[in-house]
Scaffold this motif. Structure first.
Motif, mmCIF file in Angstrom:
data_model
loop_
_atom_site.group_PDB
_atom_site.id
_atom_site.type_symbol
_atom_site.label_atom_id
_atom_site.label_comp_id
_atom_site.label_asym_id
_atom_site.label_seq_id
_atom_site.Cartn_x
_atom_site.Cartn_y
_atom_site.Cartn_z
ATOM 1 N N ALA A 1 9.556 19.058 8.613
ATOM 2 C CA ALA A 1 9.595 19.912 9.497
ATOM 3 C C ALA A 1 8.698 19.515 10.813
ATOM 4 C CB ALA A 1 8.769 21.237 8.919
ATOM 5 N N THR A 2 7.387 18.496 10.488
ATOM 6 C CA THR A 2 6.620 17.991 11.739
ATOM 7 C C THR A 2 7.716 17.061 12.550
ATOM 8 O OG1 THR A 2 4.684 18.208 10.238
ATOM 9 C CG2 THR A 2 4.877 16.785 12.156
ATOM 10 N N GLU B 1 10.890 16.272 17.654
ATOM 11 C CA GLU B 1 12.255 16.116 18.119
ATOM 12 C C GLU B 1 12.762 17.131 18.887
ATOM 13 O OE1 GLU B 1 14.431 14.787 14.887
ATOM 14 O OE2 GLU B 1 13.610 12.941 14.408
ATOM 15 N N GLY B 2 12.013 18.459 18.936
ATOM 16 C CA GLY B 2 12.518 19.405 19.587
ATOM 17 C C GLY B 2 12.967 20.811 19.023
ATOM 18 N N GLY B 3 12.791 20.677 17.779
ATOM 19 C CA GLY B 3 13.041 21.659 16.998
ATOM 20 C C GLY B 3 12.491 22.946 17.236
ATOM 21 N N GLU C 1 11.385 28.762 13.371
ATOM 22 C CA GLU C 1 12.412 28.545 12.181
ATOM 23 C C GLU C 1 11.523 27.408 11.495
ATOM 24 O OE1 GLU C 1 16.310 27.585 13.650
ATOM 25 O OE2 GLU C 1 16.297 29.698 14.736
ATOM 26 N N LEU C 2 11.312 26.297 11.940
ATOM 27 C CA LEU C 2 10.915 25.196 11.124
ATOM 28 C C LEU C 2 9.491 25.574 10.223
ATOM 29 C CD1 LEU C 2 11.384 22.203 13.617
ATOM 30 C CD2 LEU C 2 12.442 22.664 11.374
ATOM 31 N N PHE C 3 8.688 26.433 10.652
ATOM 32 C CA PHE C 3 7.417 26.924 10.283
ATOM 33 C C PHE C 3 7.296 28.361 9.974
ATOM 34 C CE2 PHE C 3 6.555 22.698 12.071
ATOM 35 C CZ PHE C 3 6.159 21.968 11.020
ATOM 36 N N PRO C 4 8.038 28.927 9.301
ATOM 37 C CA PRO C 4 8.187 30.522 9.416
ATOM 38 C C PRO C 4 6.899 30.901 8.640
ATOM 39 C CG PRO C 4 9.388 29.370 7.339
ATOM 40 C CD PRO C 4 8.776 28.250 8.165
#
Length: 288
Positions: free
Chosen positions: A233-234, A239-241, A245-248
């Motif tokens: 997730a990090t 990379e622009g995520g 969403e990645l860290f709900p």
């Protein structure tokens, strides 16, 4: 003459602490707010129960820093007063009541426990590459243990507790932080470590567990899985995520007293805001 190393690349090791692992498991959003977002988002003020716990920890550390002959219950109580802070309490009156209780807890702890020895570590930083099986380590586990004793050539991890509940053997055995400290202490201090203890200072009880290689391996495997998830997730965030969403947010009752409640709309909607002293253990009638 040359050497053919093939396409192998050095394995990337993820550095993790028990606090990071626990934070990501509890709520990925809080992990991002704590460790990744800069500048750090707005937080709540101090919590009285955290202040109380920190004072007790600091007083006991200071006690063991003294020569053995000076480690008396009276000196322990005085150290609580020396390290005391009022942060998070409703007012000076409430703070004074809990200061007196904390002095009693620590004095009784010293009176009923052996303190006539020098621990091998106080707030000791330990670190070890681990996991990975035959392919080699995948993570570096590190952190600061409250106390590490050397008892007959074997290390014992001691963690002080000041919360409402008395911990039991199950809690000691299932505590990932204690297991990770045992693994890291073995590597750092070059001695075996299987026993972990939770010392509940208010009640004077000790909850202990003896780990086996298998139980420690289970904790390491779980740590590897969490570390892989948080690292992925990090990296994706870098990379622009999408950070949302990645860290709900993993909402629940704990949102009432989350440090990052002011910066988390989901948390604010999930539970009412707690007061900074709400998590203190109730005082006995004589203290009211």
């Amino acid at each position: 003459m040359g050497f053919d190393f093939g396409d192998q690349q050095p394995r990337r090791l993820t550095r993790v602490t028990p606090a990071k692992l626990a934070t990501f498991d509890d709520c990925p959003r809080r992990y991002r707010l704590t460790y990744l977002d800069r500048p750090t988002p707005q937080r709540t003020g101090a919590w009285a129960h955290s202040t109380l716990g920190a004072v007790v920890h600091n007083a006991l550390k200071a006690l063991f820093d003294l020569p053995v002959e000076r480690r008396s219950p009276q000196r322990a109580a005085a150290l609580v007063a020396e390290h005391w802070k009022d942060a998070g309490f409703v007012d000076e009156v409430q703070a004074a009541k809990y200061r007196r209780r904390a002095q009693e807890w620590v004095a009784e702890y010293v009176e009923h426990n052996d303190v006539a020895f020098d621990p091998i570590g106080l707030e000791r930083w330990v670190s070890a590459p681990t996991g990975g099986g035959p392919g080699g380590p995948t993570i570096i586990v590190e952190g600061r243990a409250d106390r590490i004793d050397d008892r007959d050539g074997e290390l014992v991890i001691v963690d002080y507790k000041t919360g409402r509940r008395q911990p039991d053997e199950y809690e000691a055995r299932s505590a990932q932080a204690l297991a990770m400290y045992a693994v890291a202490a073995t590597r750092t201090l070059r001695k075996p470590c299987h026993r972990v203890e939770l010392h509940h200072v208010p009640s004077g009880t000790v909850a202990a567990a003896e780990h086996t290689p298998e139980s420690l391996k289970r904790h390491v495997t779980r740590a590897e899985e969490t570390a892989a998830d948080l690292q992925k997730a990090t990296d994706t965030l870098a990379e622009g995520g999408d950070g949302q969403e990645l860290f709900p947010a993993r909402t629940g009752r704990h949102c009432s007293w989350c440090d990052f409640r002011p910066s988390c709309a989901e948390g604010q909607q999930a539970a009412p805001e707690a007061r900074s002293w709400d998590l203190l253990a109730p005082l006995e009638a004589d203290d009211e």
